[in-house]
Design a protein around this motif. Sequence first.
Motif, mmCIF file in Angstrom:
data_model
loop_
_atom_site.group_PDB
_atom_site.id
_atom_site.type_symbol
_atom_site.label_atom_id
_atom_site.label_comp_id
_atom_site.label_asym_id
_atom_site.label_seq_id
_atom_site.Cartn_x
_atom_site.Cartn_y
_atom_site.Cartn_z
ATOM 1 N N GLU A 147 0.833 -1.206 0.000
ATOM 2 C CA GLU A 147 0.000 0.000 0.000
ATOM 3 C C GLU A 147 0.868 1.256 0.000
ATOM 4 O O GLU A 147 0.624 2.193 -0.778
ATOM 5 C CB GLU A 147 -0.942 0.020 1.203
ATOM 6 N N ASP A 185 -9.293 -8.105 -12.914
ATOM 7 C CA ASP A 185 -10.699 -8.250 -12.563
ATOM 8 C C ASP A 185 -10.857 -9.370 -11.535
ATOM 9 O O ASP A 185 -9.868 -9.852 -10.955
ATOM 10 C CB ASP A 185 -11.531 -8.523 -13.821
ATOM 11 N N LYS A 186 -12.087 -9.788 -11.310
ATOM 12 C CA LYS A 186 -12.344 -10.829 -10.310
ATOM 13 C C LYS A 186 -11.633 -12.133 -10.665
ATOM 14 O O LYS A 186 -11.130 -12.835 -9.787
ATOM 15 C CB LYS A 186 -13.851 -11.059 -10.181
ATOM 16 N N LEU A 189 -7.999 -11.832 -9.740
ATOM 17 C CA LEU A 189 -7.800 -11.878 -8.286
ATOM 18 C C LEU A 189 -7.903 -13.303 -7.752
ATOM 19 O O LEU A 189 -7.302 -13.637 -6.736
ATOM 20 C CB LEU A 189 -8.815 -10.971 -7.582
ATOM 21 N N THR A 205 -2.572 -11.530 -3.037
ATOM 22 C CA THR A 205 -3.839 -10.802 -3.077
ATOM 23 C C THR A 205 -3.602 -9.317 -2.861
ATOM 24 O O THR A 205 -4.163 -8.464 -3.559
ATOM 25 C CB THR A 205 -4.819 -11.342 -2.014
ATOM 26 N N SER A 206 -2.761 -9.000 -1.877
ATOM 27 C CA SER A 206 -2.425 -7.599 -1.603
ATOM 28 C C SER A 206 -1.780 -6.956 -2.822
ATOM 29 O O SER A 206 -2.155 -5.851 -3.238
ATOM 30 C CB SER A 206 -1.483 -7.515 -0.400
ATOM 31 N N ASN A 209 -4.297 -6.377 -5.654
ATOM 32 C CA ASN A 209 -5.239 -5.298 -5.343
ATOM 33 C C ASN A 209 -4.595 -3.927 -5.514
ATOM 34 O O ASN A 209 -5.205 -3.009 -6.073
ATOM 35 C CB ASN A 209 -5.784 -5.455 -3.919
ATOM 36 N N PHE A 210 -3.350 -3.791 -5.048
ATOM 37 C CA PHE A 210 -2.693 -2.495 -5.186
ATOM 38 C C PHE A 210 -2.168 -2.272 -6.603
ATOM 39 O O PHE A 210 -2.126 -1.139 -7.082
ATOM 40 C CB PHE A 210 -1.602 -2.335 -4.130
ATOM 41 N N ARG A 212 -3.846 -3.232 -9.110
ATOM 42 C CA ARG A 212 -5.090 -2.813 -9.774
ATOM 43 C C ARG A 212 -5.311 -1.315 -9.596
ATOM 44 O O ARG A 212 -5.645 -0.610 -10.558
ATOM 45 C CB ARG A 212 -6.272 -3.600 -9.192
ATOM 46 N N LEU A 213 -5.116 -0.816 -8.381
ATOM 47 C CA LEU A 213 -5.262 0.625 -8.138
ATOM 48 C C LEU A 213 -4.259 1.410 -8.971
ATOM 49 O O LEU A 213 -4.613 2.418 -9.595
ATOM 50 C CB LEU A 213 -5.082 0.926 -6.652
ATOM 51 N N SER A 260 -6.582 7.411 -3.767
ATOM 52 C CA SER A 260 -5.597 6.527 -3.141
ATOM 53 C C SER A 260 -5.146 6.994 -1.761
ATOM 54 O O SER A 260 -5.131 6.221 -0.809
ATOM 55 C CB SER A 260 -4.370 6.384 -4.044
ATOM 56 N N SER A 310 -20.047 -4.290 -5.701
ATOM 57 C CA SER A 310 -18.751 -3.993 -6.323
ATOM 58 C C SER A 310 -18.448 -2.499 -6.206
ATOM 59 O O SER A 310 -19.238 -1.661 -6.664
ATOM 60 C CB SER A 310 -18.757 -4.391 -7.801
#
Length: 344
Positions: A147, A185-186, A189, A205-206, A209-210, A212-213, A260, A310
């Motif tokens: 993050e 996308d899902k 993930l 996963t972390s 997700n980041f 993706r951001l 963010s 979502s």
Amino acid sequence: MKKPVLVIKFGSASITTKDGEIDERIVLEIARQTAQLQAKYNIVLVSSGAVAAGKKFLVNYEGTLSERKAAAAIGNPLLVRTYNTYFKPFKIALAQSLCERQHFANRAQFLQLKDTYRELWKNNVIPIANENDVVSNKELKFSDNDELATLIAVGFDAEQILFGTSVPGVLDAKGKVVPEIQVIDKDALLLAKKEKSAVGLGGMTSKLNFARLANQMGIQAVIFSMQTEDAILKAVRGETGTVCKAQIKKVSSRNKWLASGSLIKGLITVDLGAAKAIQDRKSLLAVGIIAVNQSLEVGEVFQIADADGSVFAVAKAKIAIVDLPSIHKKKNIAVAHADDIVLL
């Protein structure tokens, strides 16, 4: 010309041995390869490893919050000293940057951080960022250094963010590296395994997700292993690991921070009509809200989810939000102005 920003994050498992010692062989490789990139990029290194390096000095370490803080206090100088030792032959000076979540949540403080980094880059100094574990408030901690690295990358309009890990990239069901992900996308993930390393906080996963951001904010992300020869140089060129492609978007610096860096205070669920209106760059009206998970003050930031749950946007509250009945009384009042909504 202004050099693009490159953020490189190293997880604890990627720069420490199984015994928790800082892996000096890896740090040497980081120094050698970073030295080759410095002429082209303004670089930020985000390095975990302080807790891993310091915990061996604590008797019967169990990983409690106070023990992690103590381990970080011990390990941080050890980590920075090791980096300095191996960067010195390349005539590269380093600066330690201990960050807290509030430095990003408060835009004025974040702009001060930007000015500091720019001054360091102007003098050919590379900042090494890490969370200030010793004093970070439990409620305002980064989830992990993935993050922190992403907030720096987004806030500084980085060209790329590289996640150095202990695995070669995102793996498919057969255990093979997925070389490229166009959109996280899902389904993407689901590729992430739930386990994390014994020394780190995050996991795949972390990182996804980041990543993706970062992608949504126009930044390419690469997840790669430091065990690969010339790993960093290859990752920059997209020749190793998993390359997560940047989405083409025009987002202002302020709205990048909103999406963010700001602290998310709540979640508002909207109906199909409101979701479509927001996607069409219109304001969020009270009439389209179907659920509010907690009250919000004017100026606080919240996520917006569709009826399926979502999350597709973040926004800044234009009015105080107490509960759903009070919101519905206002019907056509704008809860968030279009200029204060960022699509994800």
